[in-house]
Write a protein that holds these residues in place. Structure first.
Motif, PDB file in Angstrom:
ATOM      1  N   UNK A 275      42.829  57.312  33.474  1.00 25.04           N
ATOM      2  CA  UNK A 275      41.523  57.811  33.907  1.00 25.04           C
ATOM      3  C   UNK A 275      40.428  56.782  33.613  1.00 25.04           C
ATOM      4  N   UNK A 276      40.464  56.159  32.430  1.00 25.40           N
ATOM      5  CA  UNK A 276      39.431  55.183  32.091  1.00 25.40           C
ATOM      6  C   UNK A 276      39.527  53.913  32.949  1.00 25.40           C
ATOM      7  N   UNK A 277      40.736  53.519  33.347  1.00 26.45           N
ATOM      8  CA  UNK A 277      40.863  52.392  34.268  1.00 26.45           C
ATOM      9  C   UNK A 277      40.248  52.736  35.636  1.00 26.45           C
ATOM     10  N   UNK A 278      40.456  53.957  36.072  1.00 23.82           N
ATOM     11  CA  UNK A 278      39.846  54.393  37.330  1.00 23.82           C
ATOM     12  C   UNK A 278      38.317  54.392  37.202  1.00 23.82           C
TER      13      UNK A 278
ATOM     14  N   UNK B 218      36.575  52.542  35.179  1.00 23.89           N
ATOM     15  CA  UNK B 218      36.168  51.143  35.125  1.00 23.89           C
ATOM     16  C   UNK B 218      36.078  50.539  36.521  1.00 23.89           C
ATOM     17  N   UNK B 219      37.037  50.862  37.365  1.00 26.02           N
ATOM     18  CA  UNK B 219      37.032  50.360  38.745  1.00 26.02           C
ATOM     19  C   UNK B 219      35.744  50.765  39.465  1.00 26.02           C
ATOM     20  N   UNK B 220      35.363  52.022  39.324  1.00 24.59           N
ATOM     21  CA  UNK B 220      34.133  52.505  39.954  1.00 24.59           C
ATOM     22  C   UNK B 220      32.904  51.842  39.326  1.00 24.59           C
ATOM     23  N   UNK B 221      32.907  51.717  38.000  1.00 25.56           N
ATOM     24  CA  UNK B 221      31.768  51.089  37.322  1.00 25.56           C
ATOM     25  C   UNK B 221      31.574  49.649  37.804  1.00 25.56           C
ATOM     26  N   UNK B 222      32.671  48.918  37.956  1.00 23.72           N
ATOM     27  CA  UNK B 222      32.578  47.524  38.378  1.00 23.72           C
ATOM     28  C   UNK B 222      32.033  47.397  39.800  1.00 23.72           C
ATOM     29  N   UNK B 223      32.218  48.436  40.608  1.00 21.18           N
ATOM     30  CA  UNK B 223      31.700  48.416  41.978  1.00 21.18           C
ATOM     31  C   UNK B 223      30.238  48.829  42.064  1.00 21.18           C
ATOM     32  N   UNK B 224      29.740  49.533  41.051  1.00 24.53           N
ATOM     33  CA  UNK B 224      28.398  50.103  41.130  1.00 24.53           C
ATOM     34  C   UNK B 224      27.423  49.443  40.150  1.00 24.53           C
ATOM     35  N   UNK B 225      27.907  49.036  38.989  1.00 23.94           N
ATOM     36  CA  UNK B 225      27.042  48.524  37.922  1.00 23.94           C
ATOM     37  C   UNK B 225      27.138  47.001  37.804  1.00 23.94           C
ATOM     38  N   UNK B 226      26.125  46.359  37.232  1.00 20.80           N
ATOM     39  CA  UNK B 226      26.245  44.926  36.942  1.00 20.80           C
ATOM     40  C   UNK B 226      27.373  44.690  35.929  1.00 20.80           C
ATOM     41  N   UNK B 227      28.041  43.560  36.027  1.00 24.74           N
ATOM     42  CA  UNK B 227      29.238  43.309  35.206  1.00 24.74           C
ATOM     43  C   UNK B 227      28.960  43.306  33.710  1.00 24.74           C
ATOM     44  N   UNK B 228      27.715  43.083  33.302  1.00 22.76           N
ATOM     45  CA  UNK B 228      27.396  43.066  31.874  1.00 22.76           C
ATOM     46  C   UNK B 228      26.767  44.383  31.402  1.00 22.76           C
ATOM     47  N   UNK B 229      26.874  45.418  32.198  1.00 22.99           N
ATOM     48  CA  UNK B 229      26.285  46.721  31.840  1.00 22.99           C
ATOM     49  C   UNK B 229      26.996  47.305  30.617  1.00 22.99           C
ATOM     50  N   UNK B 230      26.234  47.913  29.732  1.00 23.13           N
ATOM     51  CA  UNK B 230      26.772  48.464  28.483  1.00 23.13           C
ATOM     52  C   UNK B 230      27.866  49.506  28.730  1.00 23.13           C
TER      53      UNK B 230
END
Length: 124
Positions: A77-80, A82-94
């Motif tokens: 679930x956390x990998x999924x 992360x995938x969404x976060x990487x598509x929506x947030x800047x790569x250095x987002x907390x």
């Protein structure tokens, strides 16, 4: 149409907050938590992949699996998430860094040490 989407987002947010409250006050196998867990899974099927509530719902589900010590499901679930976060947030987002740390912890608890180290390195 936009008004309906706003109401849906508000309902999902309320459901997520209610589940958080239940997690803090009920036993983890309590029927209300199981019921709301199923509700969150259904909501994930219908949310857009770029919606922040999708990310929040995934984090909540991952935390439920973590609390139940179902580390393999939590990692998935956390990998999924992360995938969404990487598509929506800047790569250095907390939030991305926190997700990498959480995955590392779950991998460590699952004795997947190399994967845990790899995820910790992503936080540097």
């Amino acid at each position: 149409m936009r008004g309906a989407l706003n109401q849906y987002d508000e309902a999902l947010f309320a459901c997520s907050k209610y589940l958080e409250f239940q997690e803090n006050t009920l036993l983890l196998d309590h029927i209300d938590i199981v019921s709301n867990y199923q509700c969150l899974n259904t909501q994930l099927e219908h949310l857009p992949k770029t919606c922040f509530e999708t990310i929040n719902t995934l984090k909540l589900l991952g935390e439920i699996y973590k609390a139940l010590q179902h580390y393999e499901q939590s990692i998935t679930i956390f990998y999924e998430c992360l995938e969404y976060q990487l598509n929506v947030l800047p790569s250095d987002h907390m939030d991305i860094l926190k997700t990498y740390e959480t995955i590392a912890l779950m991998c460590y608890k699952s004795k997947r040490y190399e994967e845990a180290l790899k995820n910790l390195e992503m936080t540097l």
